[in-house]
Design an enzyme around this catalytic site. Sequence first.
Site, PDB file in Angstrom:
ATOM      1  N   GLU A 163       8.062  -7.312 -10.829  1.00 45.28           N
ATOM      2  CA  GLU A 163       6.654  -7.925 -10.400  1.00 45.28           C
ATOM      3  C   GLU A 163       6.902  -9.428 -10.800  1.00 45.28           C
ATOM      4  OE1 GLU A 163       3.547  -5.609 -11.947  1.00 45.28           O
ATOM      5  OE2 GLU A 163       3.912  -3.785 -10.599  1.00 45.28           O
ATOM      6  N   GLY A 192       0.794  -1.004  -0.126  1.00 41.57           N
ATOM      7  CA  GLY A 192      -0.051   0.107  -0.039  1.00 41.57           C
ATOM      8  C   GLY A 192       0.949   1.378   0.044  1.00 41.57           C
ATOM      9  N   HIS A 217       8.136  -3.571  -7.366  1.00 41.95           N
ATOM     10  CA  HIS A 217       7.486  -3.152  -8.604  1.00 41.95           C
ATOM     11  C   HIS A 217       8.553  -2.683  -9.765  1.00 41.95           C
ATOM     12  CE1 HIS A 217       3.742  -3.371  -6.752  1.00 41.95           C
ATOM     13  NE2 HIS A 217       4.086  -2.825  -5.743  1.00 41.95           N
ATOM     14  N   SER A 262       5.694  -5.463  -1.478  1.00 42.38           N
ATOM     15  CA  SER A 262       5.769  -3.949  -1.733  1.00 42.38           C
ATOM     16  C   SER A 262       6.153  -3.093  -0.581  1.00 42.38           C
ATOM     17  CB  SER A 262       4.408  -3.634  -2.347  1.00 42.38           C
ATOM     18  OG  SER A 262       4.452  -2.357  -3.031  1.00 42.38           O
ATOM     19  N   ALA A 263       5.251  -2.373  -0.069  1.00 42.24           N
ATOM     20  CA  ALA A 263       5.624  -1.721   1.131  1.00 42.24           C
ATOM     21  C   ALA A 263       6.040  -2.516   2.200  1.00 42.24           C
ATOM     22  CB  ALA A 263       4.426  -0.829   1.655  1.00 42.24           C
TER      23      ALA A 263
END
Lengths: 241, 241
Positions: free
Chosen positions: A195, A91, A160, A123-124
Amino acid sequence: MNLLLLSNSRGPDGRYLAHALTAIATLAGPRRRALFLPFAGVTMSWLSYTETVAEALAPLGIDVRSLDDAGDIDAQHAALHDAELIVVGGGNTFQLLKICRERGLLDVIAHAVRGGTPYLGWSAGANLACPTISTTNDMPIVDPRGLTALGLIDFQINPHYTNALPAGHRGETRDQRIAEFLVANPDRTVLGLPEGDGLQVTNDTVRLCGPFPARHFVAGGAAGDVPPGTVFDLAGRPRAS
Amino acid sequence: MNLLLLSNSRGPDGRYLAHALTAIATLAGPRRRALFLPFAGVTMSWLSYTETVAEALAPLGIDVRSLDDAGDIDAQHAALHDAELIVVGGGNTFQLLKICRERGLLDVIAHAVRGGTPYLGWSAGANLACPTISTTNDMPIVDPRGLTALGLIDFQINPHYTNALPAGHRGETRDQRIAEFLVANPDRTVLGLPEGDGLQVTNDTVRLCGPFPARHFVAGGAAGDVPPGTVFDLAGRPRAS
């Protein structure tokens, strides 16, 4: 330590974490209770975010509970201390770090993970495991009161990862942004994780997993592709395999 | 106040600031000495950055001097106080804000501009004029010790605005990032400035200039296109023209 750090959550088919279930099963081993940190979620409720992750991990028989439901701050610290498996979702990285810092979670998470609790982040949640969040792609929508993060690994992940720009666009490419980071932080290594890829961290060994080469950046040198299966040390230096 | 805030520096033809020379001439009026802040530059030297800007403004007869060459901090404050025209270039917004904060420049710049000194900024230099740098697209390569900026306008600019993603990429779109910002900051307005566009700020009036519609975002509402020539107040609310 036992970490799985993923570039992203959704596969090209739109399914949530499906591309990583085998690696998640390896990380979890016999553990069946996950404690989930939904704090990077901004435009969805933390409840619905937790439900999405619970559905995604159900095929592995893993039960997912939100840390936000554990009670007050002391109870949240205790829940992290007792967790079987810590899961940190993606997020907005700035919001994730802000909330973790405000609630005093960073030291508690780091202590648990260094003590052997497996950590899954995407991700985060992968950036949170790095020394700082300085290689996030996210917008700084809130002030996290400093960029230092968990420091479970000693190099930076760019999740990403792609160097593509929309046609005709004149903003910086990802490689230019990472080059700027390395001018300002010449002692760090950055691994651009496309990704679909992830890193398996076992004690002091980091292995690139997933179908695609990652991009390896150091200050003053040319960036290079590293193939799946490449093994690094905790500072992000490739090891002879 | 008299500001020109540009989305970007290079036109589709690669020429530096050429697309904005007419608007810059209007901003400068009879002034022929510009004081340039090159601090957003990371992968180029501040000297060569200053030379690039000097070449770009030479057709207007404007002489460009780097603030970094003005001497010690007190001399830099004095130079800003005496400046005919303050020019803040793009690059990395976090580094720009960090250096301005460390040198105590923010209050000095804001005081000069509120007192009538024209301000030209592009990309990071446009974001610096906003309440915070929270709508930058840049990577947080250094810690600026807080996100608050000049606050010359009361809304946020997103420079290099586009909602396009490279094909197949699953990262957040720009609109998703701005939506996250508005969830965390519901009282703010964001104007997505496409490359080629700019804002002319005259006292309490903001006019969109350039060839393209901009994108106007408010919390809880649908984003909408606003055409060139649209006039806003300092909070970013469109005015009846």
